[in-house]
Design a protein around this motif. Structure first.
Motif, PDB file in Angstrom:
ATOM      1  N   VAL A  31       0.938  -1.268   0.040  1.00 53.20           N
ATOM      2  CA  VAL A  31       0.046   0.029   0.093  1.00 53.20           C
ATOM      3  C   VAL A  31       0.828   1.157   0.091  1.00 53.20           C
ATOM      4  N   ARG A  32       2.042   1.182   0.825  1.00 51.49           N
ATOM      5  CA  ARG A  32       2.967   2.528   0.879  1.00 51.49           C
ATOM      6  C   ARG A  32       3.480   2.668  -0.528  1.00 51.49           C
ATOM      7  N   TRP A  33       3.669   1.722  -1.266  1.00 54.30           N
ATOM      8  CA  TRP A  33       4.305   2.033  -2.615  1.00 54.30           C
ATOM      9  C   TRP A  33       3.237   2.633  -3.498  1.00 54.30           C
ATOM     10  N   ILE A  34       2.002   2.133  -3.513  1.00 55.65           N
ATOM     11  CA  ILE A  34       1.013   2.583  -4.357  1.00 55.65           C
ATOM     12  C   ILE A  34       0.686   4.235  -3.798  1.00 55.65           C
ATOM     13  N   ALA A  35       0.713   4.263  -2.514  1.00 61.78           N
ATOM     14  CA  ALA A  35       0.180   5.745  -2.002  1.00 61.78           C
ATOM     15  C   ALA A  35       1.341   6.626  -2.516  1.00 61.78           C
ATOM     16  N   HIS A  36       2.623   6.015  -2.538  1.00 61.76           N
ATOM     17  CA  HIS A  36       3.533   7.090  -3.273  1.00 61.76           C
ATOM     18  C   HIS A  36       3.321   7.476  -4.462  1.00 61.76           C
ATOM     19  N   ALA A  37       3.045   6.566  -5.375  1.00 61.39           N
ATOM     20  CA  ALA A  37       2.782   6.800  -6.740  1.00 61.39           C
ATOM     21  C   ALA A  37       1.507   7.694  -6.740  1.00 61.39           C
ATOM     22  N   VAL A  38       0.582   7.500  -6.246  1.00 59.28           N
ATOM     23  CA  VAL A  38      -0.612   8.322  -6.144  1.00 59.28           C
ATOM     24  C   VAL A  38      -0.227   9.645  -5.614  1.00 59.28           C
ATOM     25  N   TYR A  39       0.527   9.742  -4.446  1.00 61.48           N
ATOM     26  CA  TYR A  39       0.755  11.103  -4.085  1.00 61.48           C
ATOM     27  C   TYR A  39       1.683  11.962  -5.079  1.00 61.48           C
ATOM     28  N   ARG A  40       2.666  11.187  -5.824  1.00 60.03           N
ATOM     29  CA  ARG A  40       3.472  11.957  -6.849  1.00 60.03           C
ATOM     30  C   ARG A  40       2.633  12.281  -8.014  1.00 60.03           C
ATOM     31  N   ALA A  41       1.626  11.520  -8.422  1.00 61.02           N
ATOM     32  CA  ALA A  41       0.759  12.009  -9.491  1.00 61.02           C
ATOM     33  C   ALA A  41       0.019  13.183  -8.962  1.00 61.02           C
ATOM     34  N   VAL A  42      -0.490  13.020  -8.103  1.00 61.32           N
ATOM     35  CA  VAL A  42      -1.610  14.364  -7.477  1.00 61.32           C
ATOM     36  C   VAL A  42      -0.350  15.492  -7.312  1.00 61.32           C
ATOM     37  N   ALA A  43       0.723  15.495  -6.644  1.00 56.92           N
ATOM     38  CA  ALA A  43       1.552  16.473  -6.487  1.00 56.92           C
ATOM     39  C   ALA A  43       2.044  17.047  -7.729  1.00 56.92           C
ATOM     40  N   ASP A  44       2.404  16.478  -8.801  1.00 59.00           N
ATOM     41  CA  ASP A  44       2.793  16.845 -10.057  1.00 59.00           C
ATOM     42  C   ASP A  44       1.774  17.465 -10.926  1.00 59.00           C
ATOM     43  N   ASN A  45       0.562  17.255 -10.273  1.00 59.40           N
ATOM     44  CA  ASN A  45      -0.365  17.880 -11.321  1.00 59.40           C
ATOM     45  C   ASN A  45      -1.406  18.699 -10.488  1.00 59.40           C
ATOM     46  N   ARG A  46      -1.079  19.173  -9.502  1.00 58.60           N
ATOM     47  CA  ARG A  46      -1.971  19.716  -8.348  1.00 58.60           C
ATOM     48  C   ARG A  46      -2.453  20.995  -8.948  1.00 58.60           C
ATOM     49  N   GLU A  47      -1.963  21.637 -10.034  1.00 56.12           N
ATOM     50  CA  GLU A  47      -2.566  22.830 -10.584  1.00 56.12           C
ATOM     51  C   GLU A  47      -3.986  22.470 -11.428  1.00 56.12           C
ATOM     52  N   LYS A  48      -4.067  20.984 -11.603  1.00 55.97           N
ATOM     53  CA  LYS A  48      -5.203  20.564 -12.290  1.00 55.97           C
ATOM     54  C   LYS A  48      -6.357  19.945 -11.347  1.00 55.97           C
ATOM     55  N   MET A  49      -5.934  19.789 -10.102  1.00 57.35           N
ATOM     56  CA  MET A  49      -6.679  19.620  -9.224  1.00 57.35           C
ATOM     57  C   MET A  49      -7.937  20.486  -8.798  1.00 57.35           C
ATOM     58  N   PRO A  50      -9.162  19.993  -7.985  1.00 56.68           N
ATOM     59  CA  PRO A  50      -9.946  21.038  -7.578  1.00 56.68           C
ATOM     60  C   PRO A  50      -9.195  21.912  -6.469  1.00 56.68           C
ATOM     61  N   GLY A  51      -9.488  23.248  -6.762  1.00 56.09           N
ATOM     62  CA  GLY A  51      -8.840  24.397  -5.802  1.00 56.09           C
ATOM     63  C   GLY A  51      -7.353  24.598  -6.431  1.00 56.09           C
ATOM     64  N   GLY A  52      -6.881  23.832  -7.308  1.00 55.31           N
ATOM     65  CA  GLY A  52      -5.524  24.321  -7.882  1.00 55.31           C
ATOM     66  C   GLY A  52      -5.780  25.344  -8.823  1.00 55.31           C
ATOM     67  N   THR A  53      -4.635  26.032  -8.940  1.00 52.38           N
ATOM     68  CA  THR A  53      -4.365  27.348  -9.772  1.00 52.38           C
ATOM     69  C   THR A  53      -3.117  27.098 -10.757  1.00 52.38           C
ATOM     70  N   ALA A  54      -3.222  27.750 -11.535  1.00 50.71           N
ATOM     71  CA  ALA A  54      -1.721  27.682 -12.481  1.00 50.71           C
ATOM     72  C   ALA A  54      -0.440  27.982 -11.581  1.00 50.71           C
ATOM     73  N   ALA A  55      -0.681  28.655 -10.678  1.00 51.03           N
ATOM     74  CA  ALA A  55       0.257  29.215  -9.720  1.00 51.03           C
ATOM     75  C   ALA A  55       0.856  28.020  -9.084  1.00 51.03           C
ATOM     76  N   CYS A  56      -0.002  27.045  -8.920  1.00 52.30           N
ATOM     77  CA  CYS A  56       0.601  25.616  -7.786  1.00 52.30           C
ATOM     78  C   CYS A  56       1.631  24.881  -8.998  1.00 52.30           C
ATOM     79  N   ALA A  57       1.497  25.234 -10.086  1.00 50.62           N
ATOM     80  CA  ALA A  57       2.619  24.187 -11.033  1.00 50.62           C
ATOM     81  C   ALA A  57       3.782  25.029 -11.088  1.00 50.62           C
ATOM     82  N   LEU A  58       3.924  26.317 -10.700  1.00 53.28           N
ATOM     83  CA  LEU A  58       5.253  26.946 -10.810  1.00 53.28           C
ATOM     84  C   LEU A  58       6.125  26.855  -9.594  1.00 53.28           C
ATOM     85  N   PRO A  59       7.377  26.927  -9.637  1.00 51.78           N
ATOM     86  CA  PRO A  59       8.437  26.941  -8.417  1.00 51.78           C
ATOM     87  C   PRO A  59       8.224  28.244  -7.862  1.00 51.78           C
ATOM     88  N   ALA A  60       8.385  28.192  -6.411  1.00 51.95           N
ATOM     89  CA  ALA A  60       7.914  29.561  -5.744  1.00 51.95           C
ATOM     90  C   ALA A  60       8.427  30.755  -6.321  1.00 51.95           C
TER      91      ALA A  60
END
Length: 131
Positions: free
Chosen positions: A94-123
């Motif tokens: 489960v930990r390995w699957i959770a890691h993969a899901v987390y990375r997929a969400v984190a890498d695409n957070r600007e596309k997630m509900p509440g996300g904005t284009a700013a989420c995709a940019l480095p600070a």
């Protein structure tokens, strides 16, 4: 030494902020929650680069967990059914699957509900920040 763990997240990301607000209201973790932009990162033993990359859970002793492992620690701190879910997220496979899901969400957070284009940019490239 701190007496409570600290969850460090990206306060400039709408998706991250929405997720943390949900956790505060529904999960009720036993920790301090702070955006990395307002955290004393050096005192926590983390870099800005790592804080931009993933959510972090810092124990009072200074151990740092990132990404899905940080989420698991947050859930375990809440107790009850949340702790069971957090413990499950900590076990292979489960930990390995959770890691993969987390990375997929984190890498695409600007596309997630509440996300904005700013989420995709480095600070340093986000609107309103110094270059």
């Amino acid at each position: 030494m701190r007496s409570r763990p600290v969850l460090v997240y990206d306060g400039d990301c709408g998706f991250c902020t929405t997720s943390v607000t949900f956790a505060e209201k529904r999960v009720r973790p036993r920790c301090e929650i702070v955006p990395w932009q307002f955290a004393e990162l050096d005192a926590l033993g983390v870099t800005q680069e790592r804080a931009e990359y993933e959510v972090l859970w810092v124990t009072p002793a200074g151990t740092v967990y990132g990404g899905a492992r940080a989420v698991a620690k947050l859930l375990m701190s809440a107790g009850g059914g949340w702790a069971v879910l957090g413990a499950a997220l900590s076990l292979p496979p489960v930990r390995w699957i959770a890691h993969a899901v987390y990375r997929a969400v984190a890498d695409n957070r600007e596309k997630m509900p509440g996300g904005t284009a700013a989420c995709a940019l480095p600070a340093h490239q986000r609107p309103g920040t110094a270059a």
